[in-house]
Design an enzyme around this catalytic site. Structure first.
Site: not given
Length: 553
Positions: A348, A413, A466
């Protein structure tokens, strides 16, 4: 006046001095040997005690090891001619070599010999993988590196057969209750039909084995308990049922148990999506534009990309379409100061740097220096020069505190269960239990708390995982917003619309981005766009943020 020290240069010993030193070592060794022979004990320079008893035990152990090696080599020669590492270096890297204890069953037809060897290798590998002592992808890579004789197609069959067992383990284990022979062999045979066609399988295995496979696959599985059909442990499946309802949870797990497609992101610093697609076409690789990600391409097969010019020159990076959308949600712009707070290997980070057009400052933070090290060659290939990697001790590192209130945008993240990536990491559901989520949510909340301090007034904070579990997603955001009224949630669809990215209503839940593999054909991702302080023109706050424990299917 300070006197400068002269440089000193070490003098190499002369030949005479070297011979004298060697003679002294020999004499010292001879004296030690005589002491040991006489029953004494000598302490070596490395601290190891030498005695007659210790030497005898060591000699006996060496003899036993040599005898075992000879026996294994003879057994391997008699039983098989394929699959064991062919060189000493490869053999040393392999964790175990179970080949000598696993008999090889000859192919029914000459045309099936190669596949028979692949299935045998898959069985050897599966024995270790099912111990769940390490990540499956690392074990598979280690095994394949140690078996250089396997061709590209052979490697694919071995790896995909093992992954098929991990994906469909509960149903396959139920079917494998019948039959004879090792359980791993039966699991491999049942999983192989998901990788190769039945005609090829028939040629590769014994006649009685194929008869068993054919008959077993006819057994109905629709009547099995829902948790078994989900191919997840009960606790994971029950958590999904609590969040989505049983029918939707079964659709979700059905998609999670499939192999993921290969997506790439085009690096606009180096090329364009149209140019890369033409390059793929010239290389004989079929691709299609991603449905949502404006810089994404989905390859219809899974070719090796590492030798292609578009990869070598940094024009592409492998990245799931859902992961690409997270970076678009962050919306980094030219000249800004941006942080990727849990950068990892930097997939990312690279996308964000390209969106900034290689301007401004982009900080990649992570507590694992070895993961950040993997970013450096990718950075060099990408052509980015606006990225600074920083390995921190924790989210509360003093270097993080010094940057408080400095950043325009921060991406978190967060480490999570990874349940949304089961298509790529099917062993996660077997290696970790639901109790790991209870530990993770505390880490996630702490990381979000620290990262939020970096954001300046009017800045952006994106929290992403995720995972597909509310405990790691909506619940974390809700608790954070309750404690931090200076932040507000902005609807994900509205933010992406400013970049002309139109995602369906199904991809937004309670104002947050929620991608699901059975609906959006991406990995499972969650992201919340949080804006601090003074309002901007990006959009109005999302509607009331409500977390539901269960969605009606």
């Amino acid at each position: 006046m300070t006197e400068l020290k002269k440089k000193s240069y070490s003098k190499k010993p002369s030949k005479k001095e070297r011979l004298a030193a060697e003679l002294a070592q020999k004499e010292q060794k001879a004296r030690a040997q005589s002491i040991v022979t006489a029953g004494g004990v000598v302490i070596r320079a490395d601290g190891v005690a030498m005695s007659a008893v210790a030497l005898a035990a060591r000699q006996k152990a060496l003899q036993m090891a040599q005898a075992q090696d000879t026996q294994n080599a003879q057994g391997a020669h008699n039983v098989h001619d394929f699959g064991a590492p062919q060189n000493p270096r490869a053999r040393g890297k392999a964790k175990t070599d179970a080949s000598a204890s696993i008999p090889k069953i000859e192919a029914a037809q000459a045309s099936g010999k190669r596949l028979a060897q692949c299935l045998w290798c898959a069985q050897i590998l599966l024995v270790d993988v099912l111990k769940f002592e390490a990540a499956a992808d690392k074990q598979v890579s280690q095994f394949l590196r140690g078996h250089k004789e396997l061709g590209a197609r052979d490697r694919h069959i071995v790896a995909e057969t093992v992954y098929a067992v991990l994906r469909h383990r509960r149903v396959l284990a139920h079917l494998a209750q019948t039959g004879a022979g090792a359980l791993e062999r039966r699991l491999v045979l049942l999983a192989a039909q998901k990788v190769v066609d039945m005609d090829s399988l028939q040629a590769a295995i014994a006649e009685e084995e194929f008869a068993w496979v054919s008959e077993t696959l006819k057994a109905p599985v629709d009547g099995l308990p829902a948790a078994v059909r989900s191919n997840l442990p009960d606790e994971w499946f029950n958590a999904l049922v609590g969040a989505y309802g049983e029918d939707e949870a079964l659709k979700l797990t059905g998609a999670l148990n499939q192999s993921a497609p290969l997506d790439v992101r085009v690096n606009t610093i180096k090329s364009s999506r149209e140019a890369v697609q033409i390059a793929f076409e010239h290389a004989g690789i079929e691709s299609a534009v991603c449905e949502y990600a404006p810089l994404g391409l989905r390859l219809l097969k899974k070719p090796a990309l590492q030798k292609l010019d578009v990869f070598i020159t940094g024009a592409i990076e492998v990245q799931d379409e859902g992961s690409q959308l997270l970076t678009h949600l962050l919306g980094a712009k030219r000249g800004e100061m941006v942080a990727d707070f849990c950068a990892g290997a930097g997939g990312k980070t690279l996308a964000i740097g390209a969106m900034m057009r290689n301007t401004g400052r982009l900080y990649a933070f992570d507590i694992a220096a070895h993961r950040l090290a993997k970013l450096k060659p990718r950075l060099a290939r990408s052509g980015l020069s606006n990225v600074q990697t920083i390995a921190i001790d924790s989210e509360k590192d003093i270097r993080v505190k010094r940057l408080a209130g400095k950043f325009d945008r921060v991406l978190v993240d967060a480490p999570c269960s990874g349940l949304g990536t089961l298509r790529r990491n099917p062993d996660l559901k077997w290696r970790h239990g639901l109790d790991s989520v209870a530990r993770l949510v505390q880490v996630q909340a702490s990381i979000l708390e620290s990262a939020a301090k970096l954001v300046k007034a009017g800045g952006t904070l994106v929290y992403a995982t995720c995972s597909v579990l509310p405990d790691e997603n909506q619940n974390i955001v809700q608790a954070f917003l309750s404690a931090h009224p200076e932040f507000e949630l902005v609807a994900a669809r509205e933010v992406l619309a400013t970049q002309k990215i139109d995602i369906p209503e199904s991809a937004e839940r309670e104002g947050c981005l929620q991608l699901l593999p059975h609906v959006h054909q991406t990995d499972g991702f969650f992201a919340a766009y949080l804006r601090k302080g003074k309002p901007s023109k990006l959009g109005k706050p999302a509607a009331e943020f409500v977390v539901q424990d269960k969605k009606e299917s």
